[in-house]
Design a protein around this motif. Structure first.
Motif, PDB file in Angstrom:
ATOM      1  N   GLY A 126       0.815  -1.206   0.000  1.00 24.17           N
ATOM      2  CA  GLY A 126       0.000   0.000   0.000  1.00 24.17           C
ATOM      3  C   GLY A 126       0.849   1.257   0.000  1.00 24.17           C
ATOM      4  O   GLY A 126       1.931   1.304   0.610  1.00 24.17           O
ATOM      5  N   LYS A 127       0.364   2.274  -0.667  1.00 28.39           N
ATOM      6  CA  LYS A 127       1.127   3.509  -0.875  1.00 28.39           C
ATOM      7  C   LYS A 127       1.440   4.230   0.425  1.00 28.39           C
ATOM      8  O   LYS A 127       2.564   4.698   0.642  1.00 28.39           O
ATOM      9  N   ARG A 128       0.471   4.326   1.331  1.00 28.37           N
ATOM     10  CA  ARG A 128       0.677   5.098   2.561  1.00 28.37           C
ATOM     11  C   ARG A 128       1.733   4.453   3.451  1.00 28.37           C
ATOM     12  O   ARG A 128       2.578   5.147   4.027  1.00 28.37           O
ATOM     13  N   VAL A 129       1.681   3.145   3.585  1.00 27.80           N
ATOM     14  CA  VAL A 129       2.671   2.456   4.411  1.00 27.80           C
ATOM     15  C   VAL A 129       4.048   2.598   3.783  1.00 27.80           C
ATOM     16  O   VAL A 129       5.046   2.852   4.477  1.00 27.80           O
ATOM     17  N   TRP A 130       4.130   2.432   2.465  1.00 25.30           N
ATOM     18  CA  TRP A 130       5.419   2.582   1.774  1.00 25.30           C
ATOM     19  C   TRP A 130       5.999   3.970   2.035  1.00 25.30           C
ATOM     20  O   TRP A 130       7.191   4.110   2.349  1.00 25.30           O
ATOM     21  N   GLN A 131       5.170   4.985   1.926  1.00 30.77           N
ATOM     22  CA  GLN A 131       5.653   6.361   2.115  1.00 30.77           C
ATOM     23  C   GLN A 131       6.126   6.589   3.548  1.00 30.77           C
ATOM     24  O   GLN A 131       7.149   7.239   3.777  1.00 30.77           O
ATOM     25  N   ARG A 132       5.381   6.062   4.515  1.00 26.26           N
ATOM     26  CA  ARG A 132       5.790   6.234   5.914  1.00 26.26           C
ATOM     27  C   ARG A 132       7.096   5.498   6.183  1.00 26.26           C
ATOM     28  O   ARG A 132       8.001   6.025   6.838  1.00 26.26           O
ATOM     29  N   CYS A 133       7.218   4.278   5.674  1.00 27.39           N
ATOM     30  CA  CYS A 133       8.449   3.519   5.871  1.00 27.39           C
ATOM     31  C   CYS A 133       9.626   4.180   5.168  1.00 27.39           C
ATOM     32  O   CYS A 133      10.760   4.156   5.663  1.00 27.39           O
ATOM     33  N   ALA A 134       9.357   4.802   4.022  1.00 26.98           N
ATOM     34  CA  ALA A 134      10.414   5.526   3.316  1.00 26.98           C
ATOM     35  C   ALA A 134      10.887   6.720   4.132  1.00 26.98           C
ATOM     36  O   ALA A 134      12.095   7.015   4.187  1.00 26.98           O
ATOM     37  N   ARG A 135       9.950   7.389   4.819  1.00 28.73           N
ATOM     38  CA  ARG A 135      10.342   8.517   5.666  1.00 28.73           C
ATOM     39  C   ARG A 135      11.205   8.036   6.830  1.00 28.73           C
ATOM     40  O   ARG A 135      12.161   8.701   7.228  1.00 28.73           O
ATOM     41  N   VAL A 136      10.867   6.886   7.378  1.00 30.55           N
ATOM     42  CA  VAL A 136      11.681   6.299   8.451  1.00 30.55           C
ATOM     43  C   VAL A 136      13.087   5.999   7.927  1.00 30.55           C
ATOM     44  O   VAL A 136      14.094   6.333   8.572  1.00 30.55           O
ATOM     45  N   ALA A 137      13.173   5.371   6.756  1.00 34.53           N
ATOM     46  CA  ALA A 137      14.478   5.017   6.186  1.00 34.53           C
ATOM     47  C   ALA A 137      15.310   6.265   5.903  1.00 34.53           C
ATOM     48  O   ALA A 137      16.521   6.289   6.164  1.00 34.53           O
ATOM     49  N   LEU A 138      14.681   7.299   5.383  1.00 34.84           N
ATOM     50  CA  LEU A 138      15.409   8.531   5.079  1.00 34.84           C
ATOM     51  C   LEU A 138      15.912   9.204   6.354  1.00 34.84           C
ATOM     52  O   LEU A 138      17.011   9.781   6.365  1.00 34.84           O
ATOM     53  N   MET A 139      15.130   9.122   7.438  1.00 36.25           N
ATOM     54  CA  MET A 139      15.582   9.713   8.697  1.00 36.25           C
ATOM     55  C   MET A 139      16.748   8.906   9.269  1.00 36.25           C
ATOM     56  O   MET A 139      17.704   9.474   9.820  1.00 36.25           O
ATOM     57  N   CYS A 140      16.683   7.580   9.138  1.00 38.64           N
ATOM     58  CA  CYS A 140      17.815   6.756   9.569  1.00 38.64           C
ATOM     59  C   CYS A 140      19.063   7.081   8.749  1.00 38.64           C
ATOM     60  O   CYS A 140      20.177   7.156   9.284  1.00 38.64           O
ATOM     61  N   LYS A 141      18.870   7.299   7.466  1.00 38.76           N
ATOM     62  CA  LYS A 141      19.983   7.679   6.596  1.00 38.76           C
ATOM     63  C   LYS A 141      20.576   9.015   7.035  1.00 38.76           C
ATOM     64  O   LYS A 141      21.800   9.169   7.136  1.00 38.76           O
ATOM     65  N   LYS A 142      19.730   9.975   7.332  1.00 39.64           N
ATOM     66  CA  LYS A 142      20.186  11.314   7.739  1.00 39.64           C
ATOM     67  C   LYS A 142      21.058  11.251   8.984  1.00 39.64           C
ATOM     68  O   LYS A 142      22.073  11.968   9.081  1.00 39.64           O
ATOM     69  N   HIS A 143      20.688  10.396   9.928  1.00 37.72           N
ATOM     70  CA  HIS A 143      21.383  10.359  11.222  1.00 37.72           C
ATOM     71  C   HIS A 143      22.297   9.143  11.387  1.00 37.72           C
ATOM     72  O   HIS A 143      22.775   8.879  12.489  1.00 37.72           O
ATOM     73  N   ASP A 144      22.542   8.419  10.298  1.00 36.46           N
ATOM     74  CA  ASP A 144      23.415   7.234  10.346  1.00 36.46           C
ATOM     75  C   ASP A 144      22.968   6.243  11.411  1.00 36.46           C
ATOM     76  O   ASP A 144      23.758   5.753  12.227  1.00 36.46           O
ATOM     77  N   VAL A 145      21.690   5.940  11.397  1.00 36.91           N
ATOM     78  CA  VAL A 145      21.116   5.006  12.364  1.00 36.91           C
ATOM     79  C   VAL A 145      20.967   3.632  11.707  1.00 36.91           C
ATOM     80  O   VAL A 145      20.373   3.508  10.635  1.00 36.91           O
ATOM     81  N   PRO A 146      21.504   2.579  12.313  1.00 34.71           N
ATOM     82  CA  PRO A 146      21.459   1.247  11.704  1.00 34.71           C
ATOM     83  C   PRO A 146      20.060   0.653  11.690  1.00 34.71           C
ATOM     84  O   PRO A 146      19.225   0.947  12.559  1.00 34.71           O
ATOM     85  N   VAL A 147      19.833  -0.208  10.714  1.00 36.36           N
ATOM     86  CA  VAL A 147      18.550  -0.879  10.549  1.00 36.36           C
ATOM     87  C   VAL A 147      18.792  -2.370  10.352  1.00 36.36           C
ATOM     88  O   VAL A 147      19.927  -2.817  10.165  1.00 36.36           O
ATOM     89  N   VAL A 148      17.702  -3.134  10.391  1.00 35.01           N
ATOM     90  CA  VAL A 148      17.721  -4.520   9.939  1.00 35.01           C
ATOM     91  C   VAL A 148      16.634  -4.677   8.887  1.00 35.01           C
ATOM     92  O   VAL A 148      15.588  -4.025   8.946  1.00 35.01           O
ATOM     93  N   VAL A 149      16.903  -5.531   7.921  1.00 34.76           N
ATOM     94  CA  VAL A 149      15.959  -5.859   6.862  1.00 34.76           C
ATOM     95  C   VAL A 149      15.436  -7.263   7.144  1.00 34.76           C
ATOM     96  O   VAL A 149      16.225  -8.192   7.327  1.00 34.76           O
ATOM     97  N   THR A 150      14.117  -7.425   7.211  1.00 36.36           N
ATOM     98  CA  THR A 150      13.548  -8.720   7.582  1.00 36.36           C
ATOM     99  C   THR A 150      12.423  -9.125   6.634  1.00 36.36           C
ATOM    100  O   THR A 150      11.835  -8.290   5.951  1.00 36.36           O
ATOM    101  N   SER A 151      12.121 -10.415   6.653  1.00 36.29           N
ATOM    102  CA  SER A 151      11.003 -10.910   5.844  1.00 36.29           C
ATOM    103  C   SER A 151       9.690 -10.892   6.615  1.00 36.29           C
ATOM    104  O   SER A 151       8.630 -10.792   6.014  1.00 36.29           O
ATOM    105  N   ASP A 152       9.756 -11.019   7.958  1.00 35.15           N
ATOM    106  CA  ASP A 152       8.554 -11.240   8.765  1.00 35.15           C
ATOM    107  C   ASP A 152       7.745 -12.377   8.148  1.00 35.15           C
ATOM    108  O   ASP A 152       6.539 -12.297   7.971  1.00 35.15           O
TER     109      ASP A 152
END
Length: 237
Positions: A167-193
């Motif tokens: 869905g578009k809204r979830v994708w956009q929100r998750c993209a904002r999270v990823a961009l903020m992590c990128k801005k502040h060099d915050v590590p993430v994990v990628v999962t399948s759930d």
């Protein structure tokens, strides 16, 4: 972006009533896909389909390696209230390798952005929490920058959850999270759930999102077993 993620840290087995594969089946498919490790993270008892507490206490009986795949013992816990209390206590959590803390609206849903923000900030004070689960999925907004900055301070990992990216809204929100992590060099994990063994290691949606964000793959902590193990060793339980 090439799929170079060799560990999947969010997998549900038949111990979660809405999933369909055994640990052995997961290990077999993970080996076929060339994964180094998987984390067994069934739902804790606070949700209707959660596993019994004995499941988590008895994870010590699992072999550490099945089919050359390392098996990490974990749980996906659910916030029970605005104080971010979880559905397993510290006596159980301290013996797990991976603890994901997530909001599931069937149990508790914040009323507004401020409450959701406070919940996530409070959750990161819990020394047993390793990963904030699918924080971009929920309908409730939150202050992304506040949460990301505290994740950096407390060495919590933000999950980019492939199964949530529908869905578009979830994708956009998750993209904002990823961009903020990128801005502040915050590590993430990628999962399948994943809820079925053939989905283990399916990171396509998450990797596409990170690619579109121009995300630094060096900040993805589960690209190898050694990398995620070294990161987790920095934390004190």
């Amino acid at each position: 972006m090439e799929n170079t993620i060799l560990t999947d840290l969010h997998c549900h087995t038949v111990a979660s009533a809405h999933a369909y594969s055994t640990i052995k089946e997961y290990a077999e498919i993970a080996a076929q896909k060339g994964l180094e490790a998987i984390a067994i993270t069934d739902h804790a008892p606070g949700v209707t389909d959660g596993a019994h507490i004995y499941h988590f206490q008895n994870l010590v009986s699992l072999p550490r390696v099945i089919n050359n795949v390392t098996i990490l013992r974990g749980a996906e816990c659910t916030f029970q209230n605005s104080r971010a209390e979880l559905d397993l206590d510290g006596n159980v959590l301290k013996n797990l390798d991976i603890v994901i803390a997530s909001m599931h609206q069937s149990v508790y849903s914040p009323k507004d952005s401020d409450e959701h923000t406070g919940l996530l900030l409070c959750a990161m004070d819990n020394p047993y929490v390793d990963i904030l689960g699918h924080i971009g999925r929920e309908k409730t907004e939150f202050d992304i920058e506040q949460v990301v900055l505290k994740a950096k301070k407390t060495k919590k990992l933000i999950e980019i959850n492939s199964s949530s990216l529908k869905g578009k809204r979830v994708w956009q929100r998750c993209a904002r999270v990823a961009l903020m992590c990128k801005k502040h060099d915050v590590p993430v994990v990628v999962t399948s759930d994943s809820h079925f063994c053939y989905d283990v290691g399916n990171f396509d949606s998450s990797l596409k999102l990170l690619s579109e964000a121009g995300f630094d793959m060096n900040l993805v902590m589960n690209s190898s077993l050694n990398k995620i193990t070294d990161f987790l060793k920095q934390k004190e339980r």
